[in-house]
Design a protein around this motif. Structure first.
Motif, PDB file in Angstrom:
ATOM      1  N   ARG A   1       0.837  -1.202   0.000  1.00 55.15           N
ATOM      2  CA  ARG A   1       0.000   0.000   0.000  1.00 55.15           C
ATOM      3  C   ARG A   1       0.877   1.259   0.000  1.00 55.15           C
ATOM      4  NH1 ARG A   1      -5.240  -1.271   0.402  1.00 55.15           N
ATOM      5  NH2 ARG A   1      -5.772  -3.349   1.200  1.00 55.15           N
TER       6      ARG A   1
ATOM      7  N   LEU B   1       1.954   1.619  -3.534  1.00 49.95           N
ATOM      8  CA  LEU B   1       0.867   2.137  -4.372  1.00 49.95           C
ATOM      9  C   LEU B   1       0.679   3.640  -4.188  1.00 49.95           C
ATOM     10  CD1 LEU B   1      -2.057  -0.454  -4.367  1.00 49.95           C
ATOM     11  CD2 LEU B   1      -0.700   0.334  -6.303  1.00 49.95           C
ATOM     12  N   ALA B   2       0.945   4.113  -2.972  1.00 48.40           N
ATOM     13  CA  ALA B   2       0.834   5.554  -2.760  1.00 48.40           C
ATOM     14  C   ALA B   2       1.842   6.305  -3.628  1.00 48.40           C
ATOM     15  CB  ALA B   2       1.063   5.882  -1.279  1.00 48.40           C
TER      16      ALA B   2
ATOM     17  N   ARG C   1       3.117   4.844  -6.568  1.00 43.45           N
ATOM     18  CA  ARG C   1       2.821   4.502  -7.978  1.00 43.45           C
ATOM     19  C   ARG C   1       1.395   3.935  -8.037  1.00 43.45           C
ATOM     20  NH1 ARG C   1       7.639   0.800 -10.214  1.00 43.45           N
ATOM     21  NH2 ARG C   1       6.926  -0.502  -8.501  1.00 43.45           N
ATOM     22  N   PRO C   2       0.374   4.812  -8.015  1.00 46.93           N
ATOM     23  CA  PRO C   2      -1.017   4.350  -7.863  1.00 46.93           C
ATOM     24  C   PRO C   2      -1.492   3.423  -8.977  1.00 46.93           C
ATOM     25  CG  PRO C   2      -0.838   6.712  -7.483  1.00 46.93           C
ATOM     26  CD  PRO C   2       0.463   6.278  -8.046  1.00 46.93           C
ATOM     27  N   GLU C   3      -0.944   3.507 -10.158  1.00 46.59           N
ATOM     28  CA  GLU C   3      -1.441   2.707 -11.278  1.00 46.59           C
ATOM     29  C   GLU C   3      -0.413   1.671 -11.738  1.00 46.59           C
ATOM     30  OE1 GLU C   3      -4.627   2.910 -12.335  1.00 46.59           O
ATOM     31  OE2 GLU C   3      -4.770   4.250 -10.597  1.00 46.59           O
TER      32      GLU C   3
END
Length: 909
Positions: free
Chosen positions: A505, A508-509, A511-513
């Protein structure tokens, strides 16, 4: 040309509509072969053969591709163009498992390139026992066994004839403990005994001990005059082998964990120079004051493990006259070491400090326990003043990098980094790790070093070191999502799903995609039992990467976890089929499709899916389990009805049983967890697996999801509990572990363990008839297990048939009417034992559908003498065997079969 292109496109369109259409794969393979595209043709031929099942045709076709390439590679090697030869045949080896001539030539190539481990694996697959490659590999293995050491234990000896053998025995016990706990059965520690001109029988006793223990490397060095403990330790250190040094006085002794704990600590912390452990101060241990305990443990050499280069860089033990004989040299050494390097202190007591008349412990006994100062400390002595002055001189020299013995300049970290990479390319992971550890110690801010170290440690399953390395990369690059993704991947592989999810997580913060991060997070949430959360994340991943088959396969598996109504069933099948269109060889796609079809009541279609999954990846257990349960249910009907599930607080689930490990390891996992559940009054819940049919087991099926624990945590807790050590009971938890370490913790439960695996009513008549036919074959049944098939990589190494033949030659003449049985997944192995007229599975029984392996397993459980492979399948059979009077297994160091005790040995070497 246009016609050919149309023909190819026609078959491509056919495959888009039906990825399982074998003829189209076959046609495309032929076209690639005619075009000179050897690797592509091989891949397509194999894919076609998986579908149409014609193994003979496949053999003919791939030989036409491989043989010309091998001939050309031999010519290139003979002219010295080794890299060109490698470039020619390496792509073929990535597609088809090398064997026979292919394995031999590729093995020779790997040997020339210095990739010895890979060459040994290929030599085993070549079945050429007497080749020059085999002789060369045996020579290399012997050299490595003789000279590849972790470190050296230095033992100075003066007037210790009554205790030297005890000290040596303790080192031997510590080496054996390290081998068992680390899983490195051939780990070597050198011992250097230095006789300090002792007038008694100390040196002779050490020499007799060394000759009686030829399996260890022991050197005896003699001073021609008494030089004192410090100088004598330096003599031993100068003759040391390996990267670490230990110093043991000849009247003291180690406890078993000493070497293992200190090696582990330094291996996993490359930035520290030494490690110390706790000590037992003989009979006064309980009375020693905390201040004295700390002071003694910080200067005594016996509880120390130090890197050799750190020892060298402080100039060893001081040798100036005031320190001789043996006065405060260990104190000065310890102060110098602590001043120059960071160290680690372990609380566990692993060294026994013996009190005897006249030694330091006896002289200082009173003040160590809170009494008056010793006589030597009550009166001033100029020698002690001189010692303090010389100690200060040494510390000043180290602080300013000046003085009579300056430390050697460190090698640049970049040099060690390149050395590590070179060793990795040469398939030498252990030396590579040592080189990278040095690089990390010299340049701890170099993320490339830590990254390479993490990869190398992960390859060797050195999880603690790998995790530390990837943590370092992530801390050095806090804004890099890729670093956090790598760290999370390792945590996922280790079964640490909660920290993996947190790290993903965080990634992802940044590199969200990122599709890979979304996919792994979805998979992680599924492993945590959060199927609903996983589905939402994977839906997002599909939108980011719509053509990635793994994501579709995982979505299909999530649908299975959520329970299939008609809508979910349709979605699961669609996702699985889409995954296979994108990646026709994807194991997860085939297994998810088979699972969905099984749940929808279509066992015929599901069986084909399980078999395609097995062909995609023979080593994965889920396809094996699905096929076995499918066929056993067809033959015998449903297994016993599951017992009722326990109430909250009494449940223990193992939902991954059947997915992690195949038959032998499934028995081990289930048996251990069943014993643990019984010990704590829990009810074990397991999914469908072959044991229900074969042993009449009726455990409840898994109920509502429970929190899942990391594998290592489970294994440590369960083993400790069954070994008699208390701790938190794992109630209402979902657990899994392989339990392939030492089986000693199970020894008290052997009869209970065996009682679990009694053939059930459906199998009992078949098993009894098999036993009767086996006993009729001879008075003494000798059973061998020759594992080939999916073996030959990583820890699953293969022993050659010649080791078994040498053992048979030795034992056979003394046996009463012996009969040989060979259990193997490769019938070609039987020809090596033709002189013994061996029996095999087809000679004794009709195979049990879905459990064709059971004939081999049952015979291994019943034989009088058993020689296993490095496989949990045959090892667990020896655990269940009540009548075997001899059990042996392959030993890579001795290049032979050696005896072992099934209830006190590691399952895998």
């Amino acid at each position: 040309m246009t016609d050919d292109l149309d023909w190819v496109n026609t078959h491509r369109r056919a495959l888009a509509a039906d990825p399982a259409e074998a003829v189209s794969w076959q046609r495309l393979a032929l076209e690639a072969y005619r075009a000179g595209k050897g690797p592509q043709a091989l891949s397509l031929f194999i894919r076609a053969a998986w579908l149409h099942g014609d193994g003979a045709a496949l053999e003919r076709q791939i030989e036409g591709v491989i043989t010309p390439a091998l001939n050309q590679a031999v010519v290139l090697m003979q002219s010295g163009r080794v890299d060109e030869a490698a470039a020619l045949i390496e792509p073929l080896g990535e597609i088809v498992a090398p064997r026979d001539d292919f394995a031999h030539i590729l093995g020779v190539l790997r040997l020339v390139q210095g990739r010895d481990a890979e060459a040994a694996r290929l030599h085993a697959a070549s079945r050429r026992e007497e080749s020059g490659l085999g002789v060369a590999l045996a020579g290399i293995a012997r050299h490595r066994a003789d000279y590849d050491f972790i470190g050296t234990v230095v033992i100075p000896v003066y007037r210790m004839e009554d205790t030297i053998e005890r000290a040596l025995d303790s080192v031997l016990a510590a080496v054996r403990y390290h081998r068992a706990r680390s899983g490195q059965a051939d780990a070597q520690v050198h011992i250097c005994v230095v006789d300090d001109a002792s007038p008694d029988d100390s040196a002779a006793r050490a020499l007799r001990w060394a000759r009686a223990h030829a399996e260890l490397s022991v050197a005896i060095i003699a001073n021609n005059r008494n030089r004192g403990a410090g100088r004598t330790r330096n003599v031993g250190a100068a003759a040391a082998l390996g990267r670490y040094l230990w110093f043991l006085d000849a009247d003291d002794h180690y406890l078993e964990p000493h070497l293992f704990l200190t090696i582990q600590a330094l291996d996993e912390a490359p930035e520290i120079g030494f490690v110390r452990t706790g000590m037992i101060f003989d009979s006064i241990d309980a009375e020693v004051t905390p201040v004295w305990r700390q002071a003694s443990e910080n200067c005594y050499p016996g509880n120390l493990c130090v890197r050799r280069d750190c020892h060298d860089r402080i100039g060893g033990f001081p040798e100036e006259a005031p320190f001789h004989p043996a006065v405060a040299d260990d104190v000065a050494y310890g102060r110098a070491l602590h001043r120059r390097f960071d160290g680690l202190k372990l609380s566990e007591k692993t060294v026994h400090y013996t009190m005897r008349p006249g030694n330091a412990l006896e002289r200082q006994r009173a003040e160590m326990t809170g009494g008056a100062l010793s006589t030597e400390r009550q009166r001033p002595d100029n020698r002690f003043v001189a010692i303090e002055l010389l100690t200060q001189r040494r510390l000043y020299s180290l602080a300013t990098d000046a003085g009579p013995r300056p430390p050697p300049p460190p090698v640049d970290a970049a040099v060690w980094l390149e050395k590590g990479k070179e060793l990795i390319r040469g398939q030498q992971p252990e030396p590579a790790i040592a080189a990278l550890v040095r690089a990390a110690a010299l340049d701890p801010a170099n993320s490339t070093v830590w990254f390479e170290l993490g990869l190398a440690a992960n390859r060797l399953k050195r999880d603690g070191l790998a995790l530390r390395a990837f943590k370092a990369v992530a801390s050095l690059h806090p804004d890099a999502g890729g670093a956090r993704f790598n760290l999370a991947s390792l945590r996922f592989e280790q079964g640490a799903f909660d920290p993996a999810a947190r790290t993903l997580r965080e990634a992802l913060a940044l590199r969200p995609e990122h599709g890979g991060t979304l996919f792994l997070l979805g998979r992680t949430e599924r492993r945590r039992g959060q199927a609903g959360v996983a589905r939402g994340i994977l839906d997002r991943a599909v939108r980011v990467e719509p053509d990635r088959g793994e994501i579709r396969a995982e979505l299909a598996a999530v649908a299975l976890d959520l329970g299939l109504d008609l809508g979910r069933a349709t979605g699961a099948v669609e996702h699985a089929r889409r995954a296979l269109t994108l990646a026709p060889d994807l194991f997860d796609g085939h297994s998810a499709l088979a699972g969905a079809l099984e749940t929808l009541g279509r066992p015929d279609a599901a069986l084909g899916g399980w078999e395609r999954a097995i062909r995609s990846n023979p080593g994965r257990a889920e396809g094996f389990t699905g096929r076995a349960v499918n066929l056993l249910t067809r033959r015998y009907g449903p297994p016993p009805l599951p017992a009722p599930r326990a109430e909250a607080g009494r449940r223990l689930a193992s939902t991954l049983l059947g997915r992690h490990g195949r038959f032998g390891n499934q028995l081990l996992q289930y048996g251990v967890l069943r014993l643990y559940a019984a010990r704590h009054g829990l009810t074990l819940e397991v999914p469908p697996w072959p044991g229900r049919h074969l042993y009449g087991l009726d455990d409840p099926l898994p109920g509502p999801a429970l929190p899942r624990l990391p594998e290592r945590e489970v294994e440590a807790s369960v083993m400790a509990s069954l070994g008699g050590v208390g701790g938190e009971v794992l109630a209402d938890r979902d657990v899994t572990a392989y339990f392939c370490g030492d089986t000693g913790f199970l020894a008290p439960y052997r009869e209970a363990f065996r009682g679990v695996f009694t053939p059930g009513p459906q199998i009992r008549p078949w098993a009894d008839a098999l036993t009767t036919r086996l006993r009729a074959a001879g008075s003494t049944v000798v059973a061998l297990h020759i594992r080939r098939g999916d073996f030959g990589w990583g820890p699953f190494w293969m022993a050659p048939e010649s080791w078994y033949l040498r053992w048979l030659d030795a034992v056979w003449p003394s046996l009463d009417r012996p009969a040989l049985y060979v259990a193997t997944d490769d019938p070609r192995c039987l020809s090596a034992f033709a002189a013994y007229r061996p029996l095999c599975a087809r000679d004794l029984a009709e195979p049990v559908p879905g459990a064709e392996f059971l004939t081999d397993f049952h015979v291994l459980c019943e034989a009088d003498l058993v020689a296993v492979s490095n496989s949990s399948f045959s090892f667990v059979a020896t655990m269940l065997n009540r009548r075997a009077r001899s059990t042996v297994r392959p030993d890579r160091t001795r290049q032979a079969l050696v005896p072992f005790a099934p209830w006190s040995a590691p399952v895998l070497l």
